[in-house]
Design an enzyme around this catalytic site. Structure first.
Site, PDB file in Angstrom:
ATOM      1  N   THR A 137      21.276  48.659 -75.999  1.00 31.25           N
ATOM      2  CA  THR A 137      21.647  47.266 -75.366  1.00 31.25           C
ATOM      3  C   THR A 137      21.182  46.260 -76.493  1.00 31.25           C
ATOM      4  OG1 THR A 137      20.030  47.145 -73.764  1.00 31.25           O
ATOM      5  CG2 THR A 137      22.176  48.194 -73.371  1.00 31.25           C
ATOM      6  N   GLY A 161      20.907  43.156 -78.678  1.00 33.77           N
ATOM      7  CA  GLY A 161      22.037  42.039 -79.188  1.00 33.77           C
ATOM      8  C   GLY A 161      22.924  41.633 -77.903  1.00 33.77           C
ATOM      9  N   THR A 162      22.695  42.131 -76.676  1.00 34.89           N
ATOM     10  CA  THR A 162      23.538  41.765 -75.713  1.00 34.89           C
ATOM     11  C   THR A 162      23.791  40.179 -75.296  1.00 34.89           C
ATOM     12  OG1 THR A 162      23.125  43.889 -74.672  1.00 34.89           O
ATOM     13  CG2 THR A 162      24.298  42.050 -73.172  1.00 34.89           C
ATOM     14  N   GLY A 163      22.770  39.543 -75.198  1.00 31.17           N
ATOM     15  CA  GLY A 163      22.794  37.915 -75.047  1.00 31.17           C
ATOM     16  C   GLY A 163      23.424  37.471 -76.216  1.00 31.17           C
ATOM     17  N   CYS A 164      23.158  37.584 -77.375  1.00 34.65           N
ATOM     18  CA  CYS A 164      23.920  37.058 -78.831  1.00 34.65           C
ATOM     19  C   CYS A 164      25.111  37.163 -78.678  1.00 34.65           C
ATOM     20  CB  CYS A 164      23.137  37.393 -79.838  1.00 34.65           C
ATOM     21  SG  CYS A 164      21.196  37.369 -79.874  1.00 34.65           S
ATOM     22  N   LYS A 184      23.036  35.118 -66.277  1.00 28.88           N
ATOM     23  CA  LYS A 184      23.298  36.492 -66.316  1.00 28.88           C
ATOM     24  C   LYS A 184      22.548  37.500 -65.643  1.00 28.88           C
ATOM     25  CE  LYS A 184      22.401  36.099 -70.562  1.00 28.88           C
ATOM     26  NZ  LYS A 184      22.190  36.034 -72.159  1.00 28.88           N
TER      27      LYS A 184
END
Length: 279
Positions: free
Chosen positions: A220, A222-225, A188
Protein backbone atom coordinates in the site's frame (compact mmCIF):
# COMPACT_ATOMS: atom_id res chain seq x y z
CA UNK A 1 -17.07 -1.53 -7.99
CA UNK A 2 -17.73 0.58 -11.07
CA UNK A 3 -14.59 1.88 -12.73
CA UNK A 4 -13.84 5.48 -11.76
CA UNK A 5 -13.92 7.98 -14.63
CA UNK A 6 -11.01 9.67 -16.33
CA UNK A 7 -11.20 13.42 -16.72
CA UNK A 8 -12.25 14.48 -20.21
CA UNK A 9 -9.38 14.78 -22.66
CA UNK A 10 -9.49 17.14 -25.62
CA UNK A 11 -10.22 15.95 -29.12
CA UNK A 12 -7.21 15.69 -31.43
CA UNK A 13 -7.31 19.40 -32.18
CA UNK A 14 -4.00 20.43 -30.64
CA UNK A 15 -5.46 21.55 -27.31
CA UNK A 16 -3.97 20.37 -24.03
CA UNK A 17 -5.41 18.07 -21.38
CA UNK A 18 -6.19 19.47 -17.94
CA UNK A 19 -3.06 20.62 -16.10
CA UNK A 20 -2.32 19.57 -12.53
CA UNK A 21 0.73 20.61 -10.49
CA UNK A 22 2.21 18.58 -7.65
CA UNK A 23 4.46 20.25 -5.08
CA UNK A 24 6.09 17.41 -3.19
CA UNK A 25 9.15 15.29 -2.50
CA UNK A 26 10.74 12.73 -4.79
CA UNK A 27 10.52 9.02 -3.90
CA UNK A 28 13.45 7.19 -5.50
CA UNK A 29 11.53 3.90 -5.22
CA UNK A 30 8.73 5.30 -7.39
CA UNK A 31 5.81 4.38 -5.14
CA UNK A 32 4.94 7.68 -3.46
CA UNK A 33 5.65 11.40 -3.70
CA UNK A 34 6.16 13.14 -7.03
CA UNK A 35 6.38 9.83 -8.86
CA UNK A 36 3.04 8.56 -7.54
CA UNK A 37 1.39 11.90 -8.22
CA UNK A 38 2.48 12.06 -11.85
CA UNK A 39 1.47 8.44 -12.48
CA UNK A 40 -1.95 9.11 -10.98
CA UNK A 41 -2.49 12.24 -13.05
CA UNK A 42 -1.55 10.44 -16.26
CA UNK A 43 -3.75 7.45 -15.41
CA UNK A 44 -6.74 9.75 -14.91
CA UNK A 45 -6.22 11.73 -18.11
CA UNK A 46 -4.36 14.84 -16.94
CA UNK A 47 -1.02 16.45 -17.76
CA UNK A 48 1.01 16.38 -14.54
CA UNK A 49 3.70 18.93 -13.68
CA UNK A 50 5.99 19.05 -10.67
CA UNK A 51 7.74 21.24 -8.15
CA UNK A 52 10.23 19.08 -6.26
CA UNK A 53 10.67 20.17 -2.65
CA UNK A 54 12.96 17.42 -1.41
CA UNK A 55 14.85 14.37 -2.59
CA UNK A 56 14.59 11.15 -0.62
CA UNK A 57 16.57 7.94 -0.74
CA UNK A 58 13.65 5.57 -0.33
CA UNK A 59 12.74 1.98 -1.09
CA UNK A 60 10.29 -0.70 0.05
CA UNK A 61 11.92 -0.80 3.51
CA UNK A 62 11.74 2.89 4.36
CA UNK A 63 13.45 6.24 3.95
CA UNK A 64 17.23 6.11 4.22
CA UNK A 65 17.80 9.84 3.72
CA UNK A 66 16.09 13.11 2.81
CA UNK A 67 17.45 16.42 1.54
CA UNK A 68 15.22 19.46 1.09
CA UNK A 69 15.77 21.93 -1.75
CA UNK A 70 16.40 25.64 -1.11
CA UNK A 71 13.30 27.83 -0.97
CA UNK A 72 14.46 29.77 -4.04
CA UNK A 73 14.61 26.52 -6.07
CA UNK A 74 11.06 25.64 -5.06
CA UNK A 75 9.86 29.17 -5.80
CA UNK A 76 11.53 29.19 -9.23
CA UNK A 77 10.02 25.85 -10.24
CA UNK A 78 6.55 26.99 -9.19
CA UNK A 79 6.74 30.32 -11.00
CA UNK A 80 8.19 28.66 -14.10
CA UNK A 81 5.16 26.40 -14.42
CA UNK A 82 2.38 28.72 -13.31
CA UNK A 83 3.56 31.84 -15.17
CA UNK A 84 3.84 30.08 -18.52
CA UNK A 85 1.74 26.91 -18.59
CA UNK A 86 -0.83 27.62 -15.92
CA UNK A 87 -2.55 25.16 -13.59
CA UNK A 88 -6.10 23.96 -13.06
CA UNK A 89 -5.37 22.36 -9.68
CA UNK A 90 -2.43 22.07 -7.30
CA UNK A 91 -1.61 19.26 -4.88
CA UNK A 92 0.95 19.58 -2.08
CA UNK A 93 2.74 16.73 -0.36
CA UNK A 94 6.06 16.54 1.50
CA UNK A 95 7.26 20.06 2.33
CA UNK A 96 9.87 19.04 4.92
CA UNK A 97 10.63 22.34 6.70
CA UNK A 98 8.92 25.44 8.06
CA UNK A 99 10.72 27.57 5.46
CA UNK A 100 9.36 25.45 2.59
CA UNK A 101 5.85 25.35 4.08
CA UNK A 102 5.85 29.16 4.32
CA UNK A 103 7.28 29.51 0.80
CA UNK A 104 4.67 27.23 -0.75
CA UNK A 105 1.81 28.78 1.23
CA UNK A 106 2.81 32.24 -0.03
CA UNK A 107 2.87 30.96 -3.61
CA UNK A 108 -0.53 29.30 -3.24
CA UNK A 109 -2.07 32.52 -1.95
CA UNK A 110 -1.94 33.84 -5.52
CA UNK A 111 -3.47 30.69 -7.08
CA UNK A 112 -7.15 30.73 -8.00
CA UNK A 113 -7.27 27.03 -8.94
CA UNK A 114 -8.34 24.40 -6.38
CA UNK A 115 -5.63 23.31 -3.93
CA UNK A 116 -5.41 19.87 -2.30
CA UNK A 117 -3.16 19.80 0.78
CA UNK A 118 -1.85 16.41 1.87
CA UNK A 119 -0.08 17.42 5.11
CA UNK A 120 2.57 14.72 4.90
CA UNK A 121 4.17 14.13 8.29
CA UNK A 122 5.55 10.60 8.23
CA UNK A 123 6.21 7.93 5.64
CA UNK A 124 4.42 4.58 5.37
CA UNK A 125 7.23 3.13 7.48
CA UNK A 126 7.06 5.80 10.18
CA UNK A 127 9.99 7.90 8.96
CA UNK A 128 9.55 11.63 9.70
CA UNK A 129 9.06 13.77 6.58
CA UNK A 130 8.14 17.06 8.25
CA UNK A 131 10.15 18.92 10.87
CA UNK A 132 8.32 19.33 14.17
CA UNK A 133 8.87 23.07 14.06
CA UNK A 134 7.01 23.21 10.72
CA UNK A 135 3.69 22.08 12.21
CA UNK A 136 2.62 25.57 13.21
CA UNK A 137 3.29 26.86 9.68
CA UNK A 138 1.14 24.03 8.28
CA UNK A 139 -1.69 24.98 10.64
CA UNK A 140 -1.57 28.75 10.21
CA UNK A 141 -0.28 29.26 6.65
CA UNK A 142 -0.75 26.12 4.52
CA UNK A 143 -4.13 24.73 5.60
CA UNK A 144 -5.92 28.07 5.00
CA UNK A 145 -4.98 27.80 1.29
CA UNK A 146 -6.62 24.37 0.90
CA UNK A 147 -9.77 23.59 -0.98
CA UNK A 148 -9.45 20.09 0.49
CA UNK A 149 -7.08 18.89 3.23
CA UNK A 150 -6.47 15.12 3.32
CA UNK A 151 -4.76 14.14 6.60
CA UNK A 152 -4.47 10.56 7.76
CA UNK A 153 -5.03 9.74 11.41
CA UNK A 154 -1.40 10.24 12.45
CA UNK A 155 -1.35 13.62 10.74
CA UNK A 156 -4.63 14.61 12.40
CA UNK A 157 -3.06 13.85 15.78
CA UNK A 158 0.08 15.82 14.88
CA UNK A 159 -1.87 18.87 13.74
CA UNK A 160 -4.80 18.95 16.17
CA UNK A 161 -4.09 16.61 19.07
CA UNK A 162 -7.27 14.65 18.31
CA UNK A 163 -6.76 10.89 18.54
CA UNK A 164 -9.17 9.08 16.22
CA UNK A 165 -10.34 5.66 17.34
CA UNK A 166 -13.91 5.67 16.00
CA UNK A 167 -16.14 7.29 13.41
CA UNK A 168 -17.35 9.78 16.03
CA UNK A 169 -13.73 10.77 16.54
CA UNK A 170 -13.44 11.37 12.79
CA UNK A 171 -16.16 14.00 13.07
CA UNK A 172 -14.31 15.70 15.96
CA UNK A 173 -11.06 15.53 13.99
CA UNK A 174 -12.67 17.09 10.94
CA UNK A 175 -13.93 19.99 13.02
CA UNK A 176 -10.46 20.52 14.47
CA UNK A 177 -8.88 20.52 11.00
CA UNK A 178 -11.52 22.86 9.57
CA UNK A 179 -10.79 25.39 12.29
CA UNK A 180 -7.39 25.88 10.62
CA UNK A 181 -9.05 27.16 7.46
CA UNK A 182 -9.45 24.59 4.66
CA UNK A 183 -12.82 24.64 2.89
CA UNK A 184 -13.18 20.85 3.19
CA UNK A 185 -11.52 18.21 5.37
CA UNK A 186 -11.14 14.59 4.30
CA UNK A 187 -10.33 12.52 7.39
CA UNK A 188 -8.97 9.22 6.12
CA UNK A 189 -9.92 6.27 8.30
CA UNK A 190 -7.91 3.57 6.58
CA UNK A 191 -5.98 2.81 9.78
CA UNK A 192 -9.12 2.24 11.85
CA UNK A 193 -10.15 -1.38 12.57
CA UNK A 194 -13.15 -2.84 10.80
CA UNK A 195 -14.20 -4.45 7.56
CA UNK A 196 -14.51 -1.18 5.64
CA UNK A 197 -12.08 1.67 5.07
CA UNK A 198 -14.20 4.66 6.10
CA UNK A 199 -13.34 8.27 5.24
CA UNK A 200 -15.24 11.39 6.26
CA UNK A 201 -15.46 14.38 3.93
CA UNK A 202 -17.06 17.50 5.37
CA UNK A 203 -17.09 21.27 5.07
CA UNK A 204 -18.60 21.62 8.52
CA UNK A 205 -22.15 21.69 7.15
CA UNK A 206 -22.58 18.67 4.91
CA UNK A 207 -21.03 15.27 5.55
CA UNK A 208 -20.11 12.51 3.13
CA UNK A 209 -19.13 9.14 4.59
CA UNK A 210 -17.13 7.19 2.02
CA UNK A 211 -16.87 3.46 2.57
CA UNK A 212 -14.98 0.81 0.64
CA UNK A 213 -14.20 -2.82 1.48
CA UNK A 214 -10.79 -3.11 3.10
CA UNK A 215 -8.36 -4.74 0.67
CA UNK A 216 -6.35 -7.75 1.84
CA UNK A 217 -3.07 -6.50 0.45
CA UNK A 218 -0.04 -5.26 2.39
CA UNK A 219 1.43 -3.46 -0.63
CA UNK A 220 0.00 0.00 0.00
CA UNK A 221 2.97 2.34 -0.36
CA UNK A 222 1.86 5.69 -1.82
CA UNK A 223 -1.81 5.46 -0.86
CA UNK A 224 -2.09 8.96 0.59
CA UNK A 225 -0.18 10.65 -2.21
CA UNK A 226 -2.22 8.80 -4.80
CA UNK A 227 -5.56 9.75 -3.24
CA UNK A 228 -4.68 13.44 -2.94
CA UNK A 229 -3.32 13.55 -6.50
CA UNK A 230 -6.51 11.91 -7.77
CA UNK A 231 -8.68 14.45 -5.92
CA UNK A 232 -6.66 17.28 -7.49
CA UNK A 233 -7.00 15.74 -10.94
CA UNK A 234 -10.77 15.45 -10.70
CA UNK A 235 -11.05 19.00 -9.39
CA UNK A 236 -8.98 20.18 -12.35
CA UNK A 237 -11.44 18.35 -14.58
CA UNK A 238 -14.35 20.38 -13.22
CA UNK A 239 -15.76 18.00 -10.62
CA UNK A 240 -17.26 19.43 -7.44
CA UNK A 241 -15.47 18.44 -4.24
CA UNK A 242 -17.76 15.56 -3.11
CA UNK A 243 -17.76 14.01 -6.60
CA UNK A 244 -13.99 14.46 -6.95
CA UNK A 245 -13.28 12.80 -3.62
CA UNK A 246 -15.71 9.94 -4.30
CA UNK A 247 -14.12 9.20 -7.67
CA UNK A 248 -10.64 9.48 -6.17
CA UNK A 249 -11.49 6.99 -3.44
CA UNK A 250 -12.75 4.53 -6.07
CA UNK A 251 -9.48 4.96 -7.98
CA UNK A 252 -7.24 4.45 -4.95
CA UNK A 253 -9.29 1.46 -3.76
CA UNK A 254 -8.61 -0.26 -7.07
CA UNK A 255 -4.95 0.75 -6.91
CA UNK A 256 -4.61 -0.77 -3.43
CA UNK A 257 -6.32 -3.99 -4.53
CA UNK A 258 -3.80 -4.26 -7.39
CA UNK A 259 -0.75 -3.29 -5.29
CA UNK A 260 2.25 -5.49 -5.99
CA UNK A 261 5.41 -6.68 -4.22
CA UNK A 262 8.56 -4.72 -4.92
CA UNK A 263 11.82 -5.22 -3.08
CA UNK A 264 11.71 -6.98 0.27
CA UNK A 265 9.32 -4.67 2.14
CA UNK A 266 6.02 -2.94 1.36
CA UNK A 267 5.33 -2.59 -2.35
CA UNK A 268 3.42 0.21 -4.05
CA UNK A 269 -0.18 0.53 -5.14
CA UNK A 270 -0.71 -0.03 -8.86
CA UNK A 271 -1.30 3.33 -10.49
CA UNK A 272 -1.96 1.71 -13.85
CA UNK A 273 -4.74 -0.60 -12.73
CA UNK A 274 -7.49 1.42 -14.38
CA UNK A 275 -6.09 0.93 -17.88
CA UNK A 276 -5.70 -2.79 -17.22
CA UNK A 277 -9.26 -3.08 -15.86
CA UNK A 278 -10.70 -1.14 -18.78
CA UNK A 279 -8.95 -3.45 -21.21
Amino acid sequence: MALPPRVPRPAHDGSAPVRVLTVAGSDSGGGAGIQADLKTMLALGAHGMSVITAVTAQNSLGVQGAWELPAEAVRAQFRSVTDDIGVQAVKTGMLATAALVETVAALLADVTAPVVVDPVGVSKHGDPLLATEALDAVRTKLLPTATVATPNLDEVAQLTGVRVESEDDQRRAAGAVLRHGPRWALIKGGHLPGGDAVDLLTDGTEEHWLRAPRQDNRHTHGTGCTLAAAVATYLAGGYEVPEAVTAAKDYVTGAIAAGFPLGTGIGPVDHGWLSEAAG
